[in-house]
Scaffold this motif. Structure first.
Motif, PDB file in Angstrom:
ATOM      1  N   PRO A 152       0.718  -1.165  -0.090  1.00 27.34           N
ATOM      2  CA  PRO A 152      -0.116  -0.178   0.001  1.00 27.34           C
ATOM      3  C   PRO A 152       0.701   1.184  -0.005  1.00 27.34           C
ATOM      4  O   PRO A 152       0.191   2.498   0.417  1.00 27.34           O
ATOM      5  CB  PRO A 152      -0.919  -0.245   1.295  1.00 27.34           C
ATOM      6  CG  PRO A 152       0.028  -0.971   2.209  1.00 27.34           C
ATOM      7  CD  PRO A 152       0.833  -1.825   1.460  1.00 27.34           C
ATOM      8  N   PRO A 154       3.360   4.673  -1.761  1.00 29.54           N
ATOM      9  CA  PRO A 154       3.031   5.516  -2.575  1.00 29.54           C
ATOM     10  C   PRO A 154       2.357   5.042  -4.005  1.00 29.54           C
ATOM     11  O   PRO A 154       1.606   5.667  -4.606  1.00 29.54           O
ATOM     12  CB  PRO A 154       4.341   6.189  -2.700  1.00 29.54           C
ATOM     13  CG  PRO A 154       5.100   5.935  -1.648  1.00 29.54           C
ATOM     14  CD  PRO A 154       4.624   4.517  -1.149  1.00 29.54           C
ATOM     15  N   ALA A 156       0.803   1.987  -4.962  1.00 27.52           N
ATOM     16  CA  ALA A 156      -0.013   0.961  -4.494  1.00 27.52           C
ATOM     17  C   ALA A 156      -0.199  -0.020  -5.638  1.00 27.52           C
ATOM     18  O   ALA A 156      -0.767   0.237  -6.580  1.00 27.52           O
ATOM     19  CB  ALA A 156      -1.391   1.153  -3.969  1.00 27.52           C
ATOM     20  N   SER A 176      -5.370   2.752  -3.117  1.00 29.17           N
ATOM     21  CA  SER A 176      -4.519   2.921  -2.094  1.00 29.17           C
ATOM     22  C   SER A 176      -5.064   2.407  -0.844  1.00 29.17           C
ATOM     23  O   SER A 176      -6.425   1.969  -0.786  1.00 29.17           O
ATOM     24  CB  SER A 176      -4.164   4.416  -1.956  1.00 29.17           C
ATOM     25  OG  SER A 176      -5.472   5.382  -1.747  1.00 29.17           O
ATOM     26  N   ASP A 177      -4.301   2.446   0.112  1.00 29.27           N
ATOM     27  CA  ASP A 177      -4.937   2.027   1.613  1.00 29.27           C
ATOM     28  C   ASP A 177      -5.558   0.588   1.602  1.00 29.27           C
ATOM     29  O   ASP A 177      -6.551   0.115   1.952  1.00 29.27           O
ATOM     30  CB  ASP A 177      -6.156   2.949   2.120  1.00 29.27           C
ATOM     31  CG  ASP A 177      -5.805   4.419   2.117  1.00 29.27           C
ATOM     32  OD1 ASP A 177      -4.414   4.750   2.315  1.00 29.27           O
ATOM     33  OD2 ASP A 177      -6.400   5.514   1.833  1.00 29.27           O
ATOM     34  N   HIS A 194      -9.783  -1.778   0.746  1.00 31.90           N
ATOM     35  CA  HIS A 194      -9.277  -0.363   0.850  1.00 31.90           C
ATOM     36  C   HIS A 194      -9.767   0.284   1.882  1.00 31.90           C
ATOM     37  O   HIS A 194     -11.135   0.886   1.793  1.00 31.90           O
ATOM     38  CB  HIS A 194      -9.539   0.208  -0.611  1.00 31.90           C
ATOM     39  CG  HIS A 194      -8.981  -0.590  -1.672  1.00 31.90           C
ATOM     40  ND1 HIS A 194      -7.499  -0.617  -2.123  1.00 31.90           N
ATOM     41  CD2 HIS A 194      -9.488  -1.361  -2.563  1.00 31.90           C
ATOM     42  CE1 HIS A 194      -7.348  -1.391  -2.879  1.00 31.90           C
ATOM     43  NE2 HIS A 194      -8.587  -1.717  -3.448  1.00 31.90           N
TER      44      HIS A 194
END
Length: 197
Positions: A152, A154, A156, A176-177, A194
């Motif tokens: 995850p 920069p 991802a 992301s996340d 996510h």
């Protein structure tokens, strides 16, 4: 039922062969062993510092606990519920997954951007695979012998590792996340959550 265990339980895994449940307690640096029939804690196994993940190989009845701040894996013998070995790894093992087909265990090492490959027969690291930044989750498809690692960072992405060669064969951009990762070996689908979206 609700089963009291140790402090800050962060991960859980089931051994379907023995019907035992293993809960990794980050705050108390141990694993609670739960009887799946009675929902009672039948043992507590001391492990390393801040255990963040637990994986089970039901074929060998071995339980693998990734200890994030000790940078190692505790190998628990499922027949005795005692630590049989400790395997030193890259920094910050945060997730783990075991393949019953190959008897290999994979840990995602959060702080070293690598995946460690552990031979379950020898309890030794046989390979270290560079992946993306901050590998947070790992899952194995034992049918296809592919290993999926969620990074995850920069950029991802999902790293796809060939279990036969320990080489990254694909990098799949994702959102992301990334919080969790799961594989359906029957349909060959991989699912990611996510948490930020």
């Amino acid at each position: 039922g609700t089963v009291p265990v140790g402090t800050y339980p962060s991960a859980v895994a089931v051994n379907p062969t023995t019907n035992r449940v293993y809960a990794a307690n980050q705050g108390s640096s141990n694993v609670s062993v739960i009887d799946g029939v009675t929902n009672a804690v039948v043992g507590t196994v001391p492990v390393g510092t801040y255990p963040s993940a637990v994986a089970v190989n039901p074929t060998t009845s071995r339980i693998y606990v990734a200890n994030e701040l000790s940078s190692n894996v505790s190998v628990i013998d499922g027949t005795t519920d005692a630590v049989a070995a400790v395997v030193q790894l890259g920094r910050g093992p945060y997730a783990a997954s075991a393949s019953s087909a190959t008897n290999l265990v994979y840990t995602a090492n959060l702080f070293s951007a690598t995946v460690s490959v552990i031979d379950g027969a020898t309890n030794s690291v046989t390979a270290t695979v560079p992946v993306g930044v901050g590998p947070y989750a790992v899952a194995v498809n034992s049918t296809t012998n592919r290993v999926y690692v969620a990074n995850p960072g920069p950029a991802a992405a999902l790293s796809v590792i060939d279990g036969a060669t320990n080489a990254v064969v694909a990098t799949v951009p994702v959102g992301s996340d990334i919080g969790a990762l799961a594989v359906n070996p029957t349909t060959n689908r991989i699912y990611l959550t996510h948490y930020g979206g």
